[in-house]
Scaffold this motif. Structure first.
Motif, PDB file in Angstrom:
ATOM      1  N   LEU A 159       2.052  25.953  47.379  1.00 56.29           N
ATOM      2  CA  LEU A 159       3.271  26.225  46.618  1.00 56.29           C
ATOM      3  C   LEU A 159       4.508  26.227  47.518  1.00 56.29           C
ATOM      4  N   LEU A 160       4.384  26.847  48.697  1.00 57.03           N
ATOM      5  CA  LEU A 160       5.532  26.902  49.609  1.00 57.03           C
ATOM      6  C   LEU A 160       5.917  25.515  50.110  1.00 57.03           C
ATOM      7  N   LEU A 161       4.920  24.721  50.513  1.00 59.59           N
ATOM      8  CA  LEU A 161       5.237  23.382  51.022  1.00 59.59           C
ATOM      9  C   LEU A 161       5.726  22.453  49.910  1.00 59.59           C
ATOM     10  N   ARG A 162       5.432  22.784  48.651  1.00 55.33           N
ATOM     11  CA  ARG A 162       5.903  21.954  47.545  1.00 55.33           C
ATOM     12  C   ARG A 162       7.326  22.295  47.113  1.00 55.33           C
ATOM     13  N   PHE A 163       7.652  23.612  47.093  1.00 56.85           N
ATOM     14  CA  PHE A 163       8.899  24.015  46.451  1.00 56.85           C
ATOM     15  C   PHE A 163       9.920  24.664  47.385  1.00 56.85           C
ATOM     16  N   ALA A 164       9.497  25.182  48.552  1.00 59.77           N
ATOM     17  CA  ALA A 164      10.457  25.825  49.463  1.00 59.77           C
ATOM     18  C   ALA A 164      11.275  24.765  50.191  1.00 59.77           C
ATOM     19  N   PRO A 165      12.462  25.115  50.707  1.00 62.18           N
ATOM     20  CA  PRO A 165      13.257  24.152  51.483  1.00 62.18           C
ATOM     21  C   PRO A 165      12.438  23.549  52.615  1.00 62.18           C
ATOM     22  N   VAL A 166      12.492  22.227  52.745  1.00 60.85           N
ATOM     23  CA  VAL A 166      11.574  21.524  53.628  1.00 60.85           C
ATOM     24  C   VAL A 166      11.751  21.917  55.090  1.00 60.85           C
ATOM     25  N   ASP A 167      12.966  22.327  55.495  1.00 62.26           N
ATOM     26  CA  ASP A 167      13.192  22.644  56.901  1.00 62.26           C
ATOM     27  C   ASP A 167      12.596  23.990  57.306  1.00 62.26           C
ATOM     28  N   ILE A 168      12.366  24.878  56.333  1.00 61.43           N
ATOM     29  CA  ILE A 168      11.792  26.184  56.683  1.00 61.43           C
ATOM     30  C   ILE A 168      10.412  26.407  56.078  1.00 61.43           C
ATOM     31  N   ALA A 169       9.967  25.501  55.213  1.00 62.48           N
ATOM     32  CA  ALA A 169       8.680  25.689  54.540  1.00 62.48           C
ATOM     33  C   ALA A 169       7.515  25.878  55.510  1.00 62.48           C
ATOM     34  N   PRO A 170       7.412  25.059  56.594  1.00 58.49           N
ATOM     35  CA  PRO A 170       6.289  25.272  57.517  1.00 58.49           C
ATOM     36  C   PRO A 170       6.281  26.658  58.153  1.00 58.49           C
ATOM     37  N   TRP A 171       7.469  27.237  58.366  1.00 62.10           N
ATOM     38  CA  TRP A 171       7.527  28.594  58.931  1.00 62.10           C
ATOM     39  C   TRP A 171       7.081  29.627  57.905  1.00 62.10           C
ATOM     40  N   LEU A 172       7.464  29.415  56.645  1.00 60.51           N
ATOM     41  CA  LEU A 172       7.114  30.366  55.601  1.00 60.51           C
ATOM     42  C   LEU A 172       5.617  30.390  55.309  1.00 60.51           C
ATOM     43  N   THR A 173       4.934  29.303  55.628  1.00 59.73           N
ATOM     44  CA  THR A 173       3.504  29.224  55.306  1.00 59.73           C
ATOM     45  C   THR A 173       2.622  30.001  56.272  1.00 59.73           C
ATOM     46  N   ALA A 174       3.151  30.444  57.402  1.00 58.90           N
ATOM     47  CA  ALA A 174       2.315  31.095  58.411  1.00 58.90           C
ATOM     48  C   ALA A 174       1.552  32.296  57.860  1.00 58.90           C
ATOM     49  N   PRO A 175       2.211  33.241  57.139  1.00 56.71           N
ATOM     50  CA  PRO A 175       1.432  34.373  56.607  1.00 56.71           C
ATOM     51  C   PRO A 175       0.350  33.941  55.624  1.00 56.71           C
ATOM     52  N   ALA A 176       0.677  32.966  54.759  1.00 55.80           N
ATOM     53  CA  ALA A 176      -0.317  32.509  53.780  1.00 55.80           C
ATOM     54  C   ALA A 176      -1.504  31.859  54.475  1.00 55.80           C
ATOM     55  N   LEU A 177      -1.242  31.036  55.498  1.00 53.23           N
ATOM     56  CA  LEU A 177      -2.344  30.407  56.230  1.00 53.23           C
ATOM     57  C   LEU A 177      -3.183  31.454  56.965  1.00 53.23           C
ATOM     58  N   PHE A 178      -2.540  32.494  57.479  1.00 53.08           N
ATOM     59  CA  PHE A 178      -3.273  33.552  58.173  1.00 53.08           C
ATOM     60  C   PHE A 178      -4.217  34.268  57.201  1.00 53.08           C
ATOM     61  N   VAL A 179      -3.724  34.547  55.986  1.00 55.48           N
ATOM     62  CA  VAL A 179      -4.579  35.166  54.968  1.00 55.48           C
ATOM     63  C   VAL A 179      -5.748  34.243  54.626  1.00 55.48           C
ATOM     64  N   GLY A 180      -5.451  32.939  54.472  1.00 53.45           N
ATOM     65  CA  GLY A 180      -6.522  31.988  54.215  1.00 53.45           C
ATOM     66  C   GLY A 180      -7.544  31.956  55.331  1.00 53.45           C
ATOM     67  N   GLY A 181      -7.070  32.044  56.574  1.00 52.29           N
ATOM     68  CA  GLY A 181      -7.989  32.071  57.712  1.00 52.29           C
ATOM     69  C   GLY A 181      -8.859  33.310  57.726  1.00 52.29           C
ATOM     70  N   LEU A 182      -8.265  34.463  57.400  1.00 56.53           N
ATOM     71  CA  LEU A 182      -9.065  35.688  57.312  1.00 56.53           C
ATOM     72  C   LEU A 182     -10.184  35.517  56.290  1.00 56.53           C
ATOM     73  N   GLY A 183      -9.843  34.914  55.157  1.00 51.35           N
ATOM     74  CA  GLY A 183     -10.874  34.655  54.154  1.00 51.35           C
ATOM     75  C   GLY A 183     -11.927  33.687  54.656  1.00 51.35           C
ATOM     76  N   GLY A 184     -11.484  32.606  55.319  1.00 55.94           N
ATOM     77  CA  GLY A 184     -12.427  31.613  55.828  1.00 55.94           C
ATOM     78  C   GLY A 184     -13.401  32.201  56.831  1.00 55.94           C
ATOM     79  N   GLY A 185     -12.928  33.143  57.649  1.00 57.15           N
ATOM     80  CA  GLY A 185     -13.805  33.784  58.622  1.00 57.15           C
ATOM     81  C   GLY A 185     -14.864  34.656  57.987  1.00 57.15           C
ATOM     82  N   CYS A 186     -14.670  35.007  56.709  1.00 62.99           N
ATOM     83  CA  CYS A 186     -15.644  35.815  55.981  1.00 62.99           C
ATOM     84  C   CYS A 186     -16.527  34.985  55.062  1.00 62.99           C
ATOM     85  N   VAL A 187     -16.439  33.662  55.176  1.00 63.83           N
ATOM     86  CA  VAL A 187     -17.243  32.781  54.317  1.00 63.83           C
ATOM     87  C   VAL A 187     -18.373  32.137  55.104  1.00 63.83           C
ATOM     88  N   ILE A 188     -18.032  31.318  56.100  1.00 61.81           N
ATOM     89  CA  ILE A 188     -19.040  30.486  56.751  1.00 61.81           C
ATOM     90  C   ILE A 188     -20.068  31.325  57.507  1.00 61.81           C
TER      91      ILE A 188
END
Length: 501
Positions: free
Chosen positions: A366-395
């Motif tokens: 959602l952030l990479l689709r709708f947030a301003p393109v120049d700051i979207a990659p920075w805004l995604t860091a917390p979301a990716l970190f949450v996704g990583g925490l979840g991924g570490g509890c799956v495999i």
């Protein structure tokens, strides 16, 4: 045949703890990390390889897909071969081949020779991978086995997540037109050291656990897996439309393989893949399904991210890798502790992890689709970190729950079958998600953000299917425990009554 004991076989006769077992485990983990890292590490280098070797998109896709194909073809047969002959010998031969073919990949002067070397490298990795889990089954019992599988699962999860970052760092350090070659050369010194240590530390397979290999079964299974995967690895060249007929052929071959395994078992002959793994070994069938569905959604996202950042936003390979590093950090943090929680939480840990991955990647999309393109990659860091925490509890927890109750005599084939499902899922993901990405671009011009959004959405669908299966298994176990509390005499012998929630 009743389900094995919860300790995964601590009552098996003749077991004596190997004093070198923990040091030997680290040898297998290092080798396994290299082989699985090579699935994703190449993703960030594909644009560079395509440019330097003057390759087409279809040709360069074989650098990734060819490795996955030959990897998957070998797994079950290699696992049974290790069970029947000697896991240590098969592991060391395969590891030596992996090192040799890694050097050949680095030295390849053309895209054709690179693809050939990658096919050989994947075959060696496929022979090596099931020996990892089988050696854990052989060397450990009881609570130690759970801890060892926790380390193994964490290795699988972290290697998949940090591949893009490792590739980006190597390309940044080895700057120049041939910098991509060091992605393969780096395996050589590490692999040579692992071979030398493995010769000293790894135990041999006890002769009492050996048997014969079902050669016709090997052929049927190999042809079936090949028929299912070949159209996927040829997706960029129109394989899904021109070779669709291979899918029903593959299903038919696998049905013939399954029938043969049941017939061999009925005659008292050791099959290549024992059907009782899926019917009587607690947690194996569900765990294999959860892993396969998860890898369908998970594996292709790294190539999609690399294409989006490098082609869409003009990032360098290192900057592209750093953009998704929060996922790797979260995955590493969670994997380090999830192995200790799996005995307490069981399948609930996988359910929570899958929900976290879906939430994190959904927020990123959602952030990479709708947030301003120049700051979207920075805004995604917390979301990716949450996704990583979840991924570490799956495999890691899923591998632990799937394999910990497998008898040692089935260990190699069981590990090979589990990873075959994961490789099939990965093949579907790495073909479907980039394919959808390119298809969207062809219809919408240069709408890279829209293409990324749709591709990540497709990946999330695969993870949601994995979540549904894991949640079903958790609720089934919960109901079984409730029945046990209300009427323990009726369920005391149930093969699932003792499982964790």
């Amino acid at each position: 045949m009743t389900a094995p004991a919860r300790d995964g076989g601590s009552q098996e006769s003749g077991y004596e703890p190997d004093p070198n077992r923990w040091r030997a485990l680290w040898v297998t983990l290092v080798a396994g990390f290299m082989s699985l890292l090579d699935v994703s590490i190449v993703a960030v280098a594909l644009p560079t390889i395509q440019q330097e070797l003057h390759a087409s998109a279809a040709q360069v896709q074989w650098v990734v897909s060819g490795y996955a194909l030959s990897f998957a073809l070998a797994l079950v047969s290699a696992g049974r071969l290790g069970d029947a002959l000697d896991r240590r010998r098969i592991f060391l031969i395969a590891l030596s081949g992996f090192v040799l073919f890694s050097a050949a990949c680095g030295a390849a002067p053309s895209i054709t020779l690179l693809v050939v070397a990658r096919l050989a490298q994947g075959l060696a990795a496929g022979f090596m991978a099931p020996q990892n889990s089988a050696l854990i089954q052989q060397m450990f019992r009881g609570a130690e086995r759970g801890r060892a599988f926790g380390f193994f699962g964490a290795t699988v999860g972290i290697s998949s997540a940090v591949g893009p970052l490792a590739g980006g760092l190597i390309l940044a350090l080895a700057d120049g037109p041939d910098g991509w070659r060091w992605i393969f050369y780096v395996n050589v010194p590490i692999g040579v050291l692992a071979v030398l240590l493995g010769r000293r530390l790894l135990p041999r397979t006890p002769r009492s656990g050996r048997g014969h290999v079902d050669v016709p079964g090997v052929v049927l299974l190999g042809l079936g897996v090949l028929a299912l995967m070949y159209p996927l690895v040829q997706a960029e060249a129109g394989g899904l439309t021109g070779l669709w007929w291979l899918f029903p052929v593959g299903v038919l071959l696998l049905l013939c393989f399954a029938r043969r395994q049941h017939r061999l078992l009925a005659r008292g002959t050791q099959p290549l893949l024992d059907p009782r793994l899926f019917t009587t070994v607690r947690g194996y069938a569900v765990g294999a399904g959860v892993g396969t569905l998860y890898f369908i959604g998970f594996s292709g996202i790294w190539l999609v991210f690399a294409l989006f950042y490098q082609h869409g936003l003009g990032y360098s390979p290192l900057r592209s890798a750093l953009a998704v590093t929060p996922f790797a950090v979260g995955s590493a943090c969670a994997a380090a502790v999830s192995g200790r929680l799996v005995d307490r939480l069981g399948r609930l840990l996988t359910v929570g992890g899958l929900a976290g991955v879906i939430a994190g990647l959904g927020g990123t999309a959602l952030l990479l689709r709708f947030a301003p393109v120049d700051i979207a990659p920075w805004l995604t860091a917390p979301a990716l970190f949450v996704g990583g925490l979840g991924g570490g509890c799956v495999i890691s927890p899923n591998i632990t729950m799937t394999l910990r109750d497998v008898p040692v005599r089935m260990a190699g084939a069981a590990g090979g079958a589990l990873q075959t499902g994961q490789r099939l899922g990965a093949a579907v993901g790495t073909a479907a998600l980039p394919g959808l990405f390119y298809l969207t671009l062809s219809h919408r011009g240069d709408d890279y953000r829209g293409a990324l959004f749709l591709a990540l959405g497709a990946g999330i669908v695969g993870m949601a299917a994995s979540l549904a299966l894991a949640a079903f298994d958790w609720r089934r176990d919960r109901r079984a425990r409730e029945r046990h509390r209300s009427c323990p005499d009726d369920v005391a012998n149930s093969p699932v009554h003792a499982r964790q929630s």
